[in-house]
Write an enzyme that holds these catalytic residues in place. Structure first.
Site, PDB file in Angstrom:
ATOM      1  N   ASP A   1       0.890  -1.286   0.049  1.00  0.00           N
ATOM      2  CA  ASP A   1       0.063   0.014  -0.066  1.00  0.00           C
ATOM      3  C   ASP A   1       0.970   1.201  -0.042  1.00  0.00           C
ATOM      4  OD1 ASP A   1      -2.486   1.400   0.153  1.00  0.00           O
ATOM      5  OD2 ASP A   1      -3.236  -0.165   1.390  1.00  0.00           O
TER       6      ASP A   1
ATOM      7  N   ASP B   1      -9.627   3.735  -4.183  1.00  0.00           N
ATOM      8  CA  ASP B   1     -10.227   2.667  -3.645  1.00  0.00           C
ATOM      9  C   ASP B   1     -11.823   2.621  -4.234  1.00  0.00           C
ATOM     10  OD1 ASP B   1      -7.934   1.919  -2.285  1.00  0.00           O
ATOM     11  OD2 ASP B   1      -9.108   2.209  -0.387  1.00  0.00           O
TER      12      ASP B   1
END
Length: 471
Positions: free
Chosen positions: A149, A209
């Protein structure tokens, strides 16, 4: 109705930008599997992973190709005195190696998570500056996949060079362990990842996202669908927002390195059946990873039948590895409650000379849509073989299993012989060569050189076809 954009990025010699091999030999087709984050977030445990894997296996999804079981954030309790990551003993009492062994014994692959920052997105220890010891931790625990991430990155972004350097550190560390580990970047497309991702990774997120909304705008996802170089990716991005951002990026993804449009929201939230079909179809078309985001122990029958549609999965897993191209896009006046409405046509080459096409209706009313061979083979010259050939048309959703069959599989926790395709026994490539009807859908007609494919596409729906030469 007016013409908004025309994308034409496919090379005339279609092999010419697909010559680079995988940097580590992995990712020859887009990865398939399950990740806990979309449904469970930080509520993770050994039992969740192992029970989910059992369910994926029992209902036939593993043999369709969903092999990676990916543990997302929130699994760590810190670091030991030597600086190595430590698994939370309450959540994982037997350690990560035990989870890996159990998954491997059931023919799954094990994925884990970290961040290229001081902390993970949920505030757990990150791997920035500790790449070598963390890579060794993953290798020691027999991990096969790393989702990496972008949170708490200490401002080390802003140019492609700075982000490339930060993510390359973990790439080098993983390679140094000697264990083959699929490397999945999750830096939200920041700093033009699609230009440099394939040098160091097997896939890369290209947007903020996803959320389980088809077209709803959201201020938390501030860039619209035409801003592929988004400076603030955000989150809660709709399916159409992400798809439109991905449209020009197909030229930068291929064998060994894939544009990742984020996990699948089929079976998550309140998408309609047509919206779920469109979502799954287009992720398959653009060769995004197919990572289930739903709770597979509580899937509704219609969502299960989408995840198990092998004729669509075969498009995603096609060995040619070329993402489809958006050929045209128009806005339409029949907008939905969010003021969104557009139609699109996509086309892409497949192995053995086949072609896949999608007619997508992002408007609020069903509408007739059509395509000619000049639309389908948009880079071909007049008189070319493609334009002078007749093509058989196969509807890739027409042989979808019905809800009664899907419900019986889910209730009995068992797949009867031949109900679903088994890619473990016979690869998609081999199945197509053998003419397995489950991979072709249903033949619905033939288009001649001067013909037109006509169909009616439902609101927020899709028509998806494989074309094969009639000769």
């Amino acid at each position: 109705m007016f013409n908004l954009n025309f994308f034409n990025y496919t090379c005339h010699c279609e092999w010419c930008f697909w010559v680079l091999p995988s940097y580590n030999g992995l990712g020859l087709t887009p990865q398939m599997g399950w990740d806990n984050w979309n449904t469970f977030a930080c509520n993770v445990s050994e039992d969740l992973l192992l029970n989910t894997a059992d369910r994926i296996s029992d209902i036939g999804l593993k043999d369709l190709g969903y092999k990676y079981v990916i543990l997302d954030d929130c699994w760590s309790s810190g670091r030991d005195e030597d600086g190595f990551l430590v698994a939370d003993e309450q959540k994982f009492p037997n350690g990560m190696g035990h989870v890996a062994d159990r998954l491997h014994n059931n023919s799954f692959l094990f994925g884990m998570y970290s961040s290229a920052g001081e902390y993970t997105c949920a505030g757990y220890p990150g791997s920035l500056g500790r790449e070598e010891e963390d890579a060794q931790f993953f290798a020691n625990n027999r991990v096969d996949y790393l989702k990496y991430d972008n949170c708490y990155n200490k401002g080390r972004f802003g140019t492609p060079e700075s982000s490339h350097k930060r993510y390359k550190a973990m790439s080098d560390a993983l390679n140094k362990t000697g264990r083959p580990i699929f490397y999945s970047l999750c830096n939200w497309g920041q700093d033009l990842t699609f230009y440099w991702g394939s040098d160091i990774a097997n896939s890369w997120r290209m947007s903020g996202d996803i959320t389980a909304e088809f077209s709803r705008p959201d201020s938390r996802c501030p860039c619209d669908g035409d801003e592929y170089d988004c400076k603030y990716a955000g989150y809660h991005c709709s399916i159409m927002n992400i798809l439109n951002k991905a449209a020009p990026m197909g030229q930068n993804g291929g064998i060994g390195g894939w544009n990742d449009l984020d996990n699948l929201e089929v079976g998550v939230g309140n998408l309609t059946d047509d919206e779920e079909k469109t979502h799954f179809s287009m992720w398959a078309m653009v060769k995004s990873p197919l990572i289930i985001g739903a709770d597979v122990n509580h899937l509704k029958a219609s969502s299960y039948s989408i995840y198990s549609q092998s004729s669509v999965i075969a498009i995603n897993q096609d060995p040619k590895g070329i993402p489809a191209t958006r050929v045209w896009r128009y806005y339409v006046p029949q907008t939905d409650k969010y003021g969104q409405g557009e139609i699109q046509f996509w086309s892409g080459p497949l192995e053995n000379g086949d072609q896949v096409i999608a007619l997508l209706n992002g408007g609020m009313k069903a509408r007739p849509m059509n395509a000619t061979l000049e639309d389908i083979f948009f880079d071909s010259y007049q008189g070319s073989e493609e334009l002078s050939t007749s093509w058989d048309i196969y509807d890739l959703w027409a042989n979808r299993i019905d809800n009664a069959t899907a419900s019986a599989i889910l209730e009995n926790n068992k797949v009867t012989n031949n109900t679903l395709y088994n890619a473990t026994k016979l690869s998609y490539k081999e199945g197509l060569l053998n003419g397995d009807s489950r991979l072709f859908g249903t033949k619905v007609g033939t288009i001649s050189p001067d013909g037109i494919i006509n169909t009616t596409v439902p609101a927020h729906g899709i028509a998806l076809y494989r074309l094969r030469s009639s000769s």
